[in-house]
Design a protein around this motif. Structure first.
Motif, PDB file in Angstrom:
ATOM      1  N   GLY A 127      76.008  34.516  -0.109  1.00 59.50           N
ATOM      2  CA  GLY A 127      74.554  34.350  -0.061  1.00 59.50           C
ATOM      3  C   GLY A 127      74.087  33.632   1.196  1.00 59.50           C
ATOM      4  O   GLY A 127      74.879  33.277   2.072  1.00 59.50           O
ATOM      5  N   MET A 128      72.758  33.407   1.283  1.00 56.88           N
ATOM      6  CA  MET A 128      72.188  32.753   2.462  1.00 56.88           C
ATOM      7  C   MET A 128      71.146  31.722   2.070  1.00 56.88           C
ATOM      8  O   MET A 128      70.431  31.881   1.077  1.00 56.88           O
ATOM      9  N   ARG A 157      66.701  39.773  -1.178  1.00 61.60           N
ATOM     10  CA  ARG A 157      66.612  38.601  -2.048  1.00 61.60           C
ATOM     11  C   ARG A 157      67.989  37.953  -2.077  1.00 61.60           C
ATOM     12  O   ARG A 157      68.987  38.614  -2.366  1.00 61.60           O
ATOM     13  N   THR A 158      68.052  36.666  -1.777  1.00 63.14           N
ATOM     14  CA  THR A 158      69.350  36.022  -1.631  1.00 63.14           C
ATOM     15  C   THR A 158      69.316  34.568  -2.083  1.00 63.14           C
ATOM     16  O   THR A 158      68.259  33.926  -2.078  1.00 63.14           O
ATOM     17  N   ARG A 159      70.471  34.087  -2.523  1.00 61.34           N
ATOM     18  CA  ARG A 159      70.645  32.653  -2.818  1.00 61.34           C
ATOM     19  C   ARG A 159      72.059  32.262  -2.435  1.00 61.34           C
ATOM     20  O   ARG A 159      73.024  32.966  -2.745  1.00 61.34           O
ATOM     21  N   ALA A 160      72.174  31.148  -1.719  1.00 63.95           N
ATOM     22  CA  ALA A 160      73.480  30.672  -1.283  1.00 63.95           C
ATOM     23  C   ALA A 160      74.294  30.184  -2.473  1.00 63.95           C
ATOM     24  O   ALA A 160      73.758  29.574  -3.412  1.00 63.95           O
ATOM     25  N   ALA A 161      75.600  30.447  -2.435  1.00 62.58           N
ATOM     26  CA  ALA A 161      76.492  29.974  -3.494  1.00 62.58           C
ATOM     27  C   ALA A 161      76.434  28.455  -3.572  1.00 62.58           C
ATOM     28  O   ALA A 161      76.470  27.758  -2.559  1.00 62.58           O
ATOM     29  N   GLY A 162      76.313  27.949  -4.772  1.00 59.56           N
ATOM     30  CA  GLY A 162      76.256  26.506  -4.980  1.00 59.56           C
ATOM     31  C   GLY A 162      74.863  25.925  -4.939  1.00 59.56           C
ATOM     32  O   GLY A 162      74.660  24.767  -5.318  1.00 59.56           O
ATOM     33  N   ALA A 163      73.880  26.699  -4.484  1.00 58.24           N
ATOM     34  CA  ALA A 163      72.508  26.206  -4.420  1.00 58.24           C
ATOM     35  C   ALA A 163      71.826  26.388  -5.774  1.00 58.24           C
ATOM     36  O   ALA A 163      72.211  27.238  -6.584  1.00 58.24           O
ATOM     37  N   ASP A 164      70.796  25.598  -6.033  1.00 51.76           N
ATOM     38  CA  ASP A 164      70.029  25.713  -7.265  1.00 51.76           C
ATOM     39  C   ASP A 164      69.303  27.052  -7.297  1.00 51.76           C
ATOM     40  O   ASP A 164      68.908  27.590  -6.265  1.00 51.76           O
ATOM     41  N   LYS A 165      69.089  27.600  -8.501  1.00 50.46           N
ATOM     42  CA  LYS A 165      68.449  28.916  -8.618  1.00 50.46           C
ATOM     43  C   LYS A 165      67.024  28.916  -8.067  1.00 50.46           C
ATOM     44  O   LYS A 165      66.481  29.978  -7.736  1.00 50.46           O
ATOM     45  N   ALA A 166      66.414  27.734  -7.947  1.00 45.79           N
ATOM     46  CA  ALA A 166      65.059  27.651  -7.393  1.00 45.79           C
ATOM     47  C   ALA A 166      65.048  27.797  -5.876  1.00 45.79           C
ATOM     48  O   ALA A 166      63.980  27.904  -5.261  1.00 45.79           O
ATOM     49  N   LYS A 197      66.079  32.660  -8.017  1.00 45.31           N
ATOM     50  CA  LYS A 197      67.082  33.718  -8.161  1.00 45.31           C
ATOM     51  C   LYS A 197      68.242  33.180  -8.986  1.00 45.31           C
ATOM     52  O   LYS A 197      68.923  32.235  -8.583  1.00 45.31           O
ATOM     53  N   THR A 198      68.421  33.785 -10.152  1.00 44.44           N
ATOM     54  CA  THR A 198      69.430  33.284 -11.087  1.00 44.44           C
ATOM     55  C   THR A 198      70.840  33.470 -10.549  1.00 44.44           C
ATOM     56  O   THR A 198      71.660  32.540 -10.589  1.00 44.44           O
ATOM     57  N   ALA A 199      71.146  34.653 -10.070  1.00 46.33           N
ATOM     58  CA  ALA A 199      72.506  34.953  -9.606  1.00 46.33           C
ATOM     59  C   ALA A 199      72.630  34.660  -8.115  1.00 46.33           C
ATOM     60  O   ALA A 199      71.712  34.937  -7.344  1.00 46.33           O
ATOM     61  N   ARG A 200      73.776  34.104  -7.737  1.00 47.04           N
ATOM     62  CA  ARG A 200      74.012  33.875  -6.302  1.00 47.04           C
ATOM     63  C   ARG A 200      74.231  35.233  -5.617  1.00 47.04           C
ATOM     64  O   ARG A 200      74.404  36.271  -6.257  1.00 47.04           O
ATOM     65  N   GLY A 201      74.270  35.209  -4.262  1.00 41.56           N
ATOM     66  CA  GLY A 201      74.535  36.434  -3.518  1.00 41.56           C
ATOM     67  C   GLY A 201      73.265  37.070  -2.999  1.00 41.56           C
ATOM     68  O   GLY A 201      72.198  36.445  -2.969  1.00 41.56           O
ATOM     69  N   THR A 202      73.372  38.321  -2.629  1.00 46.05           N
ATOM     70  CA  THR A 202      72.286  39.002  -1.914  1.00 46.05           C
ATOM     71  C   THR A 202      72.019  40.386  -2.489  1.00 46.05           C
ATOM     72  O   THR A 202      72.957  41.142  -2.759  1.00 46.05           O
ATOM     73  N   ASP A 203      70.732  40.701  -2.659  1.00 48.38           N
ATOM     74  CA  ASP A 203      70.292  42.048  -3.036  1.00 48.38           C
ATOM     75  C   ASP A 203      69.472  42.605  -1.873  1.00 48.38           C
ATOM     76  O   ASP A 203      68.535  41.958  -1.402  1.00 48.38           O
ATOM     77  N   ILE A 204      69.820  43.790  -1.422  1.00 44.74           N
ATOM     78  CA  ILE A 204      69.049  44.458  -0.373  1.00 44.74           C
ATOM     79  C   ILE A 204      68.447  45.717  -0.976  1.00 44.74           C
ATOM     80  O   ILE A 204      69.167  46.608  -1.432  1.00 44.74           O
ATOM     81  N   ILE A 205      67.114  45.775  -1.011  1.00 44.97           N
ATOM     82  CA  ILE A 205      66.411  46.922  -1.600  1.00 44.97           C
ATOM     83  C   ILE A 205      65.807  47.747  -0.467  1.00 44.97           C
ATOM     84  O   ILE A 205      64.995  47.247   0.326  1.00 44.97           O
ATOM     85  N   LEU A 206      66.228  49.000  -0.385  1.00 43.95           N
ATOM     86  CA  LEU A 206      65.739  49.899   0.644  1.00 43.95           C
ATOM     87  C   LEU A 206      64.707  50.851   0.049  1.00 43.95           C
ATOM     88  O   LEU A 206      65.002  51.585  -0.897  1.00 43.95           O
TER      89      LEU A 206
END
Length: 641
Positions: free
Chosen positions: A87-88, A143-152, A172-181
């Motif tokens: 994630g980022m 949509r992205t969230r860094a691993a270990g970061a709070d979902k907020a 974002k509840t789940a860590r990692g990245t979603d790329i929507i094209l």
């Protein structure tokens, strides 16, 4: 997921705007590479999390099953590539998705010509990565969230590829990245699951991280023989083999598979020139898969640019651009090394002084040099293309890698006085094979250009005697020759340095005639020495000239002309070199000047001759205006006589 906060609008870095426009318009014929790039990035993100989790398993949160998922929504005309990797953060989103974090980007952009086919190849060498999404999408959401970061602390990035993007905080509840094209109308063909499966199987089958697509549930049904076929639940199905290509036996891997893997690992559109897949067992156990590209990357001359070797330890991705495994002069090599001996928590600092990594570096270097030697021997035309792309970088080798100087030297190619053009090159082995029986040196000259080298007065005696001279005109050549002292028991000799010694190639009669001429010309040499004074180191008679009246050469122990130019171009202070001024006693102009009785007029002619020789050697004068005035005056004097 909650609503986003107020989105902030930002402008792309100028180079990104240009790159986006070029990609959108230049890569229309190879659109499907967007999926290869995005899936590869997602896999890397999962690999990086797996590595970081070795030291901090809390980063895995409650989901240790790393994967990449690709899904299609035909109604919305979208494709989503998701990963549960590293994630980022917001800062990383701004850096990675708003700029191109590569030095030399402006130089890269300046090389683009507007020719779509040529630019497509160049963009491929640059590595398009995330921005390839805009080849098929007119809007992209990340949509992205860094691993270990709070979902907020999730982040949402949006852009239509038109010069601006927005960034907002999200939950974002789940860590990692979603790329929507959001696909363009002309890219609707990609909103098809079977099409995407085919692309993934072609480009991403080798990835060790599972790449999954959703398999729809099926209701209970009746089979062809009346039996009941039970219902199946919907599930995420892994569609790549999941076996890293380099772990398979070479006999099981086709050339096409090697080529496709190269395109993924090197982010290149072209096929590789050659490759070598090796499994080493014994004292150290590791696998290497090394590729030589067909064409030079755009930033080849940036010695500080990232290198192309990925490091894995026991199939676990450790780091990109592991420069410790390949010397700088082979920085064009792409591929990977997978070690069984290194610790999983190995760092760049540990690798720097690690005995195992040094051993793998040495073996990998020799393997690449061996690949190139085989290519040069068996496919000289292919090697000539390699040399056009990478020859100047290979010339850095003798200074950097003393242990392989002989191997590197055998791969070097040079223009020659026996050739018809700069493109007609010879190897050192070719040169030695056609040396005269009594020749014990490899003669060469370094100049600013091929024409300057070929027409340098110092070559005149060599041309008369039919002795071949290597013509060097690349900026790095003087540096190369300062580290290349001999080859195959033959020493190198610059034709513009020191006193000329042709050894056994001069017969006794010629030597005796030279001595007599020098003695007869002693008085004239003394007059030139007095007239030129501190402008020269010394004056002497030469027999290296046949058509020119004079030349300048450097003493054996002084800095050469080209080395001085090289250091000056690098901004270094260079001590002034005083040249040895050599006169051709057989030349009519020198004989006419020697007859001049007026000492002032003699001094003017002597200085004019020195400036002429300096211009021929250096290509420039410190005071060209003085030379022009003196030349004009001398011509007027001759006219008025």
């Amino acid at each position: 997921m909650s609503d986003t906060t107020q989105a902030e609008k930002h402008g792309f870095q100028t180079e990104v705007k240009q790159l986006l426009q070029l990609m959108i318009h230049s890569l229309y014929s190879n659109k499907e590479i967007f999926l290869r790039e995005l899936v590869s990035n997602a896999s890397d993100a999962a690999d990086k999390l797996r590595f970081k989790a070795l030291e901090n398993d809390a980063l895995l949160e409650t989901d240790a099953d790393l994967h990449v998922r690709v899904s299609v929504n035909k109604d919305a005309n979208t494709i989503t590539i998701s990963d549960n990797g590293i994630g980022m953060t917001r800062d990383e989103v701004m850096t990675n998705l708003g700029t191109i974090a590569k030095s030399g980007t402006k130089e890269f952009i300046s090389q683009l010509s507007g020719d779509q086919s040529k630019d497509s190849r160049l963009i491929g060498q640059f590595g398009v990565g995330f921005y390839s999404a805009f080849i098929v999408a007119d809007n992209v959401t990340v949509r992205t969230r860094a691993a270990g970061a709070d979902k907020a602390h999730g982040v949402e990035w949006k852009s239509a590829g038109d010069g601006e993007f927005t960034v907002a905080d999200i939950e974002k509840t789940a860590r990692g990245t979603d790329i929507i094209l959001h696909l363009k109308d002309e890219a609707k063909e990609f909103a098809d699951e079977w099409k995407l499966r085919q692309i993934i199987n072609t480009y991403s089958d080798h990835l060790s991280i599972p790449v999954q697509m959703y398999k729809e549930p099926t209701p209970e049904s009746e089979g062809p023989d009346g039996e009941t076929v039970p219902a199946t639940p919907g599930e995420w199905e892994t569609i790549n083999s999941g076996q890293a290509l380099w772990t398979r036996d070479k006999s099981e891997i086709s050339d096409d598979e090697y080529k496709e893997f190269y395109k993924t690992v090197a982010h290149d559109f072209d096929e590789p020139l050659l490759w070598s897949h090796n499994k080493v067992e014994g004292k150290h156990e590791y696998t290497s898969l090394l590729y030589v590209p067909k064409r030079a990357p755009w930033d080849l001359w940036n010695r500080d640019s990232q290198k192309g070797i990925k490091l894995y330890v026991q199939r676990v991705f450790i780091m990109d651009d592991a420069e410790q495994f390949m010397p700088t002069y082979l920085r064009f090599v792409k591929g990977l090394i997978d070690s069984n001996d290194l610790p999983l928590n190995v760092s760049r600092e540990i690798l720097q002084d690690n005995r195992i990594s040094r051993s793998m570096r040495s073996a990998s270097t020799k393997k690449v040099l061996s690949m190139l030697s085989k290519l040069a021997k068996n496919e000289p035309e292919e090697y000539a293309q390699f040399w056009d792309n990478f020859g100047q970088v290979l010339k850095e080798g003798p200074a950097e890698d003393q242990g392989n100087v002989e191997k590197i030297a055998s791969l070097l190619r040079f223009a020659s006085s026996h050739g018809d053009s700069a493109e007609q090159r010879v190897s050192l082995d070719d040169y030695i094979a056609r040396m005269a029986d009594n020749q014990d040196k490899i003669y060469y000259i370094v100049a600013d250009s091929y024409a300057a080298a070929k027409n340098n007065p110092a070559l005149e005696i060599f041309r008369k005697k039919g002795i071949e001279v290597l013509l060097l005109s690349d900026r790095i050549d003087e540096w190369l020759m300062s580290h290349l002292h001999d080859y195959n028991e033959k020493s190198f000799q610059s034709v513009t340095r020191g006193d000329l010694d042709l050894g056994d190639m001069d017969d006794e009669a010629s030597k005796k005639a030279h001595e007599e001429t020098e003695k007869a010309f002693e008085g004239t040499v003394e007059r030139f020495t007095k007239a030129l004074g501190e402008q020269v180191k010394s004056v002497r008679v030469t027999h290296r000239l046949t058509d020119s009246p004079a030349c300048i050469v450097t003493d054996e122990n002084d800095m050469s002309t080209q080395m001085a130019k090289l250091m000056e171009a690098a901004g270094q202070k260079v001590p002034e070199t005083k040249y040895i001024f050599e006169l051709n006693p057989e030349h009519a102009l020198v004989q006419r000047i020697a007859e001049e009785q007026d000492e002032q007029r003699f001094a003017d002619w002597a200085e004019l001759l020195l400036q002429q020789a300096t211009l021929a050697e250096r290509g420039s004068l410190k005071d060209p205006g003085s030379y022009v005035r003196k030349l004009n005056q001398m011509m007027l004097d001759l006219t008025n006589r």
